[in-house]
Design a protein around this motif. Sequence first.
Motif, PDB file in Angstrom:
ATOM      1  N   ASP A   6     -12.910 -34.928  20.261  1.00  0.00           N
ATOM      2  CA  ASP A   6     -13.574 -35.164  21.546  1.00  0.00           C
ATOM      3  C   ASP A   6     -12.619 -35.144  22.731  1.00  0.00           C
ATOM      4  O   ASP A   6     -13.053 -35.050  23.871  1.00  0.00           O
ATOM      5  CB  ASP A   6     -14.305 -36.507  21.524  1.00  0.00           C
ATOM      6  CG  ASP A   6     -15.574 -36.464  20.689  1.00  0.00           C
ATOM      7  OD1 ASP A   6     -16.107 -35.365  20.461  1.00  0.00           O
ATOM      8  OD2 ASP A   6     -16.030 -37.539  20.271  1.00  0.00           O
ATOM      9  N   HIS A 130     -24.662 -40.407  26.058  1.00  0.00           N
ATOM     10  CA  HIS A 130     -24.466 -39.206  25.240  1.00  0.00           C
ATOM     11  C   HIS A 130     -25.751 -38.391  25.175  1.00  0.00           C
ATOM     12  O   HIS A 130     -26.770 -38.866  24.702  1.00  0.00           O
ATOM     13  CB  HIS A 130     -24.046 -39.599  23.818  1.00  0.00           C
ATOM     14  CG  HIS A 130     -22.722 -40.286  23.778  1.00  0.00           C
ATOM     15  ND1 HIS A 130     -21.532 -39.605  23.763  1.00  0.00           N
ATOM     16  CD2 HIS A 130     -22.399 -41.605  23.766  1.00  0.00           C
ATOM     17  CE1 HIS A 130     -20.529 -40.467  23.746  1.00  0.00           C
ATOM     18  NE2 HIS A 130     -21.034 -41.687  23.748  1.00  0.00           N
ATOM     19  N   HIS A 132     -25.694 -35.063  23.919  1.00  0.00           N
ATOM     20  CA  HIS A 132     -25.610 -34.053  22.861  1.00  0.00           C
ATOM     21  C   HIS A 132     -26.653 -34.378  21.787  1.00  0.00           C
ATOM     22  O   HIS A 132     -26.773 -35.537  21.378  1.00  0.00           O
ATOM     23  CB  HIS A 132     -24.196 -34.052  22.259  1.00  0.00           C
ATOM     24  CG  HIS A 132     -23.990 -32.989  21.246  1.00  0.00           C
ATOM     25  ND1 HIS A 132     -24.356 -33.141  19.924  1.00  0.00           N
ATOM     26  CD2 HIS A 132     -23.455 -31.749  21.352  1.00  0.00           C
ATOM     27  CE1 HIS A 132     -24.053 -32.050  19.260  1.00  0.00           C
ATOM     28  NE2 HIS A 132     -23.509 -31.194  20.103  1.00  0.00           N
ATOM     29  N   ASP A 135     -25.307 -36.320  18.817  1.00  0.00           N
ATOM     30  CA  ASP A 135     -25.018 -37.709  19.182  1.00  0.00           C
ATOM     31  C   ASP A 135     -26.311 -38.524  19.244  1.00  0.00           C
ATOM     32  O   ASP A 135     -26.381 -39.640  18.746  1.00  0.00           O
ATOM     33  CB  ASP A 135     -24.312 -37.791  20.536  1.00  0.00           C
ATOM     34  CG  ASP A 135     -22.885 -37.281  20.512  1.00  0.00           C
ATOM     35  OD1 ASP A 135     -22.319 -37.151  19.408  1.00  0.00           O
ATOM     36  OD2 ASP A 135     -22.344 -37.021  21.602  1.00  0.00           O
TER      37      ASP A 135
END
Length: 175
Positions: A6, A130, A132, A135
Amino acid sequence: MAILYDGDATGYEIRKLSVEGEYSYFIDASYGSIYPALARLEKDQLVTSRVETQEGKPAKKVYSLTPDGRSAFLNSLFDTLEADEFRSEFLLFLRFATELPQSLVEQRLNERLEDIAGRIRDFDQLSSKHTHPGDQWVINYGRACIVAAQDYIQANKSKLIELARPDSGTAAAAE
């Protein structure tokens, strides 16, 4: 390598993320394991490091995943997964609830419910940070697990308290 995937991080930041940060749900890494692993990864050219000076503080070593490191990490995800580890002092305590005073069992159950409420808030904060899809799926899974624990405790709390010893037997049990 997951944390470095990350972005760049120091050993301290890796430790913090693995103990109290969002990676604490996946790994638990001690300084005694982090720095030897980083040294090995650097030797294998999967990680690079650079020293950054800080005003009024000691210099810090920042680690970065190399392109080969990114590939190695992704390839490692194809390996067979080990079984999840689950250890709980809370469950050990509850295992012996029949030997403990009802008030203590009730107190511990209430403490756990408060802790769970905090964890649910943490998941909600993570969810807002988050976006994504992967995620979000993981956050929602974790939240669902902790909500299931909350629901189970709430539905069965009185049954366990009833199994515990009446408070009047506390002094005799302590002797």
